[in-house]
Structure formats: C-alpha cells, structure tokens
Design an enzyme around this catalytic site. Structure first.
Site, PDB file in Angstrom:
ATOM      1  NE  ARG A 178      -5.815  -0.502   8.512  1.00 37.96           N
ATOM      2  CZ  ARG A 178      -4.393  -0.729   8.712  1.00 37.96           C
ATOM      3  NH1 ARG A 178      -4.104  -1.843   9.454  1.00 37.96           N
ATOM      4  NH2 ARG A 178      -3.512  -0.007   8.081  1.00 37.96           N
ATOM      5  CE  LYS A 191      -2.075  -1.372   3.972  1.00 35.73           C
ATOM      6  NZ  LYS A 191      -1.512  -2.423   3.913  1.00 35.73           N
ATOM      7  NE  ARG A 200       5.338  -0.302  10.502  1.00 31.86           N
ATOM      8  CZ  ARG A 200       4.184  -0.526   9.546  1.00 31.86           C
ATOM      9  NH1 ARG A 200       4.177   0.134   8.580  1.00 31.86           N
ATOM     10  NH2 ARG A 200       3.204  -1.200   9.835  1.00 31.86           N
ATOM     11  NE  ARG A 245       7.426  -2.264   6.566  1.00 29.34           N
ATOM     12  CZ  ARG A 245       5.782  -2.311   6.416  1.00 29.34           C
ATOM     13  NH1 ARG A 245       5.311  -1.667   5.452  1.00 29.34           N
ATOM     14  NH2 ARG A 245       5.272  -2.837   7.428  1.00 29.34           N
ATOM     15  NE  ARG A 300       1.219  -5.193  10.828  1.00 29.10           N
ATOM     16  CZ  ARG A 300       2.284  -5.129  10.279  1.00 29.10           C
ATOM     17  NH1 ARG A 300       3.393  -5.703  10.920  1.00 29.10           N
ATOM     18  NH2 ARG A 300       2.488  -4.239   9.384  1.00 29.10           N
TER      19      ARG A 300
HETATM   20  P1  AP5 Z   1       5.049  -1.556   1.983  1.00 32.79           P
HETATM   21  O1  AP5 Z   1       4.460  -0.758   0.560  1.00 32.79           O
HETATM   22  O2  AP5 Z   1       5.474  -0.642   3.202  1.00 32.79           O
HETATM   23  O3  AP5 Z   1       3.627  -2.311   2.684  1.00 32.79           O
HETATM   24  P2  AP5 Z   1       2.250  -1.937   3.114  1.00 32.79           P
HETATM   25  O4  AP5 Z   1       0.897  -2.717   2.469  1.00 32.79           O
HETATM   26  O5  AP5 Z   1       2.026  -0.446   3.182  1.00 32.79           O
HETATM   27  O6  AP5 Z   1       2.447  -2.520   4.702  1.00 32.79           O
HETATM   28  P3  AP5 Z   1       2.113  -1.854   6.042  1.00 32.79           P
HETATM   29  O7  AP5 Z   1       2.734  -3.012   7.051  1.00 32.79           O
HETATM   30  O8  AP5 Z   1       2.565  -0.632   6.064  1.00 32.79           O
HETATM   31  O9  AP5 Z   1       0.499  -2.015   6.156  1.00 32.79           O
HETATM   32  P4  AP5 Z   1      -0.156  -2.406   7.622  1.00 32.79           P
HETATM   33  O10 AP5 Z   1      -1.551  -2.211   7.027  1.00 32.79           O
HETATM   34  O11 AP5 Z   1       0.295  -3.329   8.525  1.00 32.79           O
HETATM   35  O12 AP5 Z   1       0.367  -1.247   8.537  1.00 32.79           O
HETATM   36  P5  AP5 Z   1      -0.157   0.425   8.754  1.00 32.79           P
HETATM   37  O13 AP5 Z   1       0.979   1.394   8.773  1.00 32.79           O
HETATM   38  O14 AP5 Z   1      -1.363   0.874   7.894  1.00 32.79           O
HETATM   39  O15 AP5 Z   1       5.660  -2.880   1.563  1.00 32.79           O
HETATM   40  C1  AP5 Z   1       6.318  -3.588   2.426  1.00 32.79           C
HETATM   41  C2  AP5 Z   1       7.509  -4.296   1.896  1.00 32.79           C
HETATM   42  O16 AP5 Z   1       7.382  -4.779   0.780  1.00 32.79           O
HETATM   43  C3  AP5 Z   1       8.505  -3.159   1.751  1.00 32.79           C
HETATM   44  O17 AP5 Z   1       9.935  -3.517   2.002  1.00 32.79           O
HETATM   45  C4  AP5 Z   1       8.584  -2.867   0.224  1.00 32.79           C
HETATM   46  O18 AP5 Z   1       9.712  -2.295  -0.256  1.00 32.79           O
HETATM   47  C5  AP5 Z   1       8.336  -4.395  -0.090  1.00 32.79           C
HETATM   48  N1  AP5 Z   1       7.434  -4.300  -1.438  1.00 32.79           N
HETATM   49  C6  AP5 Z   1       6.185  -3.818  -1.649  1.00 32.79           C
HETATM   50  N2  AP5 Z   1       5.435  -3.890  -2.716  1.00 32.79           N
HETATM   51  C7  AP5 Z   1       6.436  -4.805  -3.279  1.00 32.79           C
HETATM   52  C8  AP5 Z   1       6.447  -5.454  -4.651  1.00 32.79           C
HETATM   53  N3  AP5 Z   1       5.298  -5.353  -5.342  1.00 32.79           N
HETATM   54  N4  AP5 Z   1       7.419  -6.627  -4.980  1.00 32.79           N
HETATM   55  C9  AP5 Z   1       8.456  -6.761  -3.967  1.00 32.79           C
HETATM   56  N5  AP5 Z   1       8.610  -6.038  -2.784  1.00 32.79           N
HETATM   57  C10 AP5 Z   1       7.631  -5.198  -2.712  1.00 32.79           C
HETATM   58  O19 AP5 Z   1      -0.738   0.343   9.997  1.00 32.79           O
HETATM   59  C11 AP5 Z   1       0.238  -0.114  11.430  1.00 32.79           C
HETATM   60  C12 AP5 Z   1      -0.880  -0.225  12.503  1.00 32.79           C
HETATM   61  O20 AP5 Z   1      -1.464   0.981  13.001  1.00 32.79           O
HETATM   62  C13 AP5 Z   1      -1.976  -1.297  12.554  1.00 32.79           C
HETATM   63  O21 AP5 Z   1      -1.477  -2.604  12.667  1.00 32.79           O
HETATM   64  C14 AP5 Z   1      -2.947  -0.807  13.718  1.00 32.79           C
HETATM   65  O22 AP5 Z   1      -2.554  -0.966  14.893  1.00 32.79           O
HETATM   66  C15 AP5 Z   1      -2.784   0.744  13.331  1.00 32.79           C
HETATM   67  N6  AP5 Z   1      -3.905   1.340  12.347  1.00 32.79           N
HETATM   68  C16 AP5 Z   1      -3.509   1.990  11.224  1.00 32.79           C
HETATM   69  N7  AP5 Z   1      -4.662   2.091  10.598  1.00 32.79           N
HETATM   70  C17 AP5 Z   1      -5.904   1.635  11.279  1.00 32.79           C
HETATM   71  C18 AP5 Z   1      -7.316   1.915  11.046  1.00 32.79           C
HETATM   72  N8  AP5 Z   1      -7.767   2.360  10.153  1.00 32.79           N
HETATM   73  N9  AP5 Z   1      -7.899   1.198  12.096  1.00 32.79           N
HETATM   74  C19 AP5 Z   1      -7.226   0.592  13.343  1.00 32.79           C
HETATM   75  N10 AP5 Z   1      -5.972   0.639  13.538  1.00 32.79           N
HETATM   76  C20 AP5 Z   1      -5.156   0.947  12.627  1.00 32.79           C
END
Ligand code: AP5
Length: 216
Positions: free
Chosen positions: A88, A13, A160, A127, A171
């Site tokens: 979410r 994402k 992280r 990551r 997750r």
């Molecule tokens: P990356 O692009 O960083 O992945 P991502 O989908 O953004 O993953 P996140 O871990 O950030 O998502 P998340 O939903 O767990 O975390 P968030 O910050 O939203 O890619 C990952 C890795 O893969 C990177 O190293 C990249 O280089 C590599 N990569 C990417 N695409 C690739 C490809 N095509 N090929 C090869 N490599 C690739 O949320 C964190 C926490 O916040 C949650 O757990 C929760 O506690 C809280 N939170 C956030 N939003 C809410 C909500 N709406 N409600 C409740 N709690 C929430």
C-alpha cells in the site's frame, strides 16, 4: 498464480478474493485480516496496529513488511498467492518486489478495482462481517438468514470499528496519497488490469476470471 488485488476501502477486494479462492488453490493473504486477528488475540503486533487501524491510518511499513515476508515464505505460497491489501506504499512495493524475487514468485497480475467515493460510502457503512470466519455481508443487499448470525459458520456478524464515513475519508486520503503511486509502480511493469468495480460482483468477477485464465 501470483496475484495482487488492489483498490480503495469497499472496492470489493475481499468479495472478489472469496470468489477467486473458489476457483484457484492459492492462499488468500489479506494484511487487513492478519492485522485484525492480531488485534483480536492482543499480540504485541496487534497492540501496535490497533490505534492506526481504528483511525483509518496505515500501519507502519516495517511492521507490515516483516509480517508479509514471514507469511510469503510459508510452504503453501509455493503454489502462488493472492495478496489483498498489500503493498500500500512505495516502501512496501519495493520490499515486496525483493521478497517475491527471493521466493521465485514475481507478481503476474495486479487486479485494480476502480469505484467512485459515493458508492464506497454505501458499501462501507452497510458492510457487516462474521467475527469468526470473515464472511462478508451487506445491509440491506446481502443479509444473513438469521439476523446477526453467519450463514457459513454460525459466528457473530458484526460491524468493523473503522466502517464509518469519518474513517472512510481518512482511508481514502491514505489511498490517494500512498497507494495510487503503487498502482503506477506496477503499471510501469505492465502487470496491472483495471476493472470497473461499481458493477454487481458477478459481473466484476466474470471479467476478473477471464483475465486470470491467461495465467493458468
Ligand atoms: P469488501 O469486499 O469487504 O471491500 P474491500 O475492498 O475488501 O474493503 P476493505 O474495507 O476491507 O478494504 P480496506 O482496504 O479498507 O481494509 P483492510 O482490511 O485491507 O466489500 C465492502 C462491502 O461492499 C461489503 O459489504 C460487500 O458485500 C459490498 N460489495 C462488494 N463488492 C460489491 C459489488 N460489486 N456490488 C455491491 N456490493 C458490493 O485494511 C484495514 C486496515 O488495516 C487499514 O485501514 C490499515 O490500518 C491496516 N492495513 C491493512 N493493510 C495494510 C498495509 N499493507 N499497510 C499498512 N496498513 C495496512
């Protein structure tokens, strides 16, 4: 352009959002990034969210809904928005629908990124992110030129706290139980476009870009 990007942890994402922002002038609103900033600044919201985040659990809906409602009413959202990581839960989806109506910006496209668990484990444990600008790296696939130093801004590149296999499992459970129903909710509105995100990010983004062209 009013867009949501959804998918499990590690689906890409953040990576695809970075690419979208280079093409379109809309604000990137990542609830994960907003929460991490609050944790870094030790705000009351950050203090409340920290424990949930480090455990891989979702932060309570009322906290998130208030945070996003406030953000979507900022003037830059008049151009549209790219919402990453929200909604979410079904409670958040219903709150979002109300807010979007209030600001006159209903969602036009939900980008759903689809990837298997095995691929996610490698992406999440590999990551690294810049603690200053949020740029995303991967060991060993996309390493900064100088170890531990961000290519974009010189900030410190770190791992992280929730990027472990254990937290990833939690997750994923949260995703299956709470977030998949949100995709079904938007499917019924006919706005979901699903992409095979196990492919290289250039390929994924190429398809996303072609899809978004119809909303320009
Ligand atoms: P990356 O692009 O960083 O992945 P991502 O989908 O953004 O993953 P996140 O871990 O950030 O998502 P998340 O939903 O767990 O975390 P968030 O910050 O939203 O890619 C990952 C890795 O893969 C990177 O190293 C990249 O280089 C590599 N990569 C990417 N695409 C690739 C490809 N095509 N090929 C090869 N490599 C690739 O949320 C964190 C926490 O916040 C949650 O757990 C929760 O506690 C809280 N939170 C956030 N939003 C809410 C909500 N709406 N409600 C409740 N709690 C929430």
């Amino acid at each position: 352009m009013n867009i949501l990007i959804m998918g499990p942890a590690g689906a890409g994402k953040g990576t695809i959002s970075e690419r979208i922002l280079k093409e379109y002038e809309i604000p990137h609103i990542s609830t994960g990034d907003m929460l991490r900033e609050n944790v870094r600044n030790n705000t009351p919201l950050g203090q409340e969210a920290k424990g949930y985040m480090e455990a891989g659990k979702l932060v309570p809906d009322d906290v998130i809904n208030a945070m996003v409602e406030d953000r979507l009413q900022q003037p830059d959202c008049q151009k549209g928005y790219l919402l990453d990581g929200f909604p979410r839960t079904l409670v958040q989806a219903e709150a979002f629908t109300e807010i979007a109506e209030k600001i006159g910006k209903p969602v036009e496209c939900v980008i759903a990124l689809d990837v298997d668990f095995e691929v996610l484990v490698d992406r999440i444990t590999g990551r690294r992110i810049c603690s200053k600008c949020g740029a995303i790296y991967h060991i060993p696939n996309h390493v900064p030129q100088v170890e531990g130093v961000c290519d974009e801004c010189g900030g410190e590149v770190v791992q992280r706290k929730d990027d472990t296999v254990e937290q990833l499992k939690v997750r994923m459970e949260e995703y299956e139980n709470n977030t998949k129903p949100v995709i079904d909710y938007f499917e019924k509105l006919g706005v979901v476009k699903t992409f095979d995100a196990a492919r290289p990010s250039d390929e994924v983004f190429g398809d996303v870009k072609s899809t978004l062209a119809q909303f320009e």
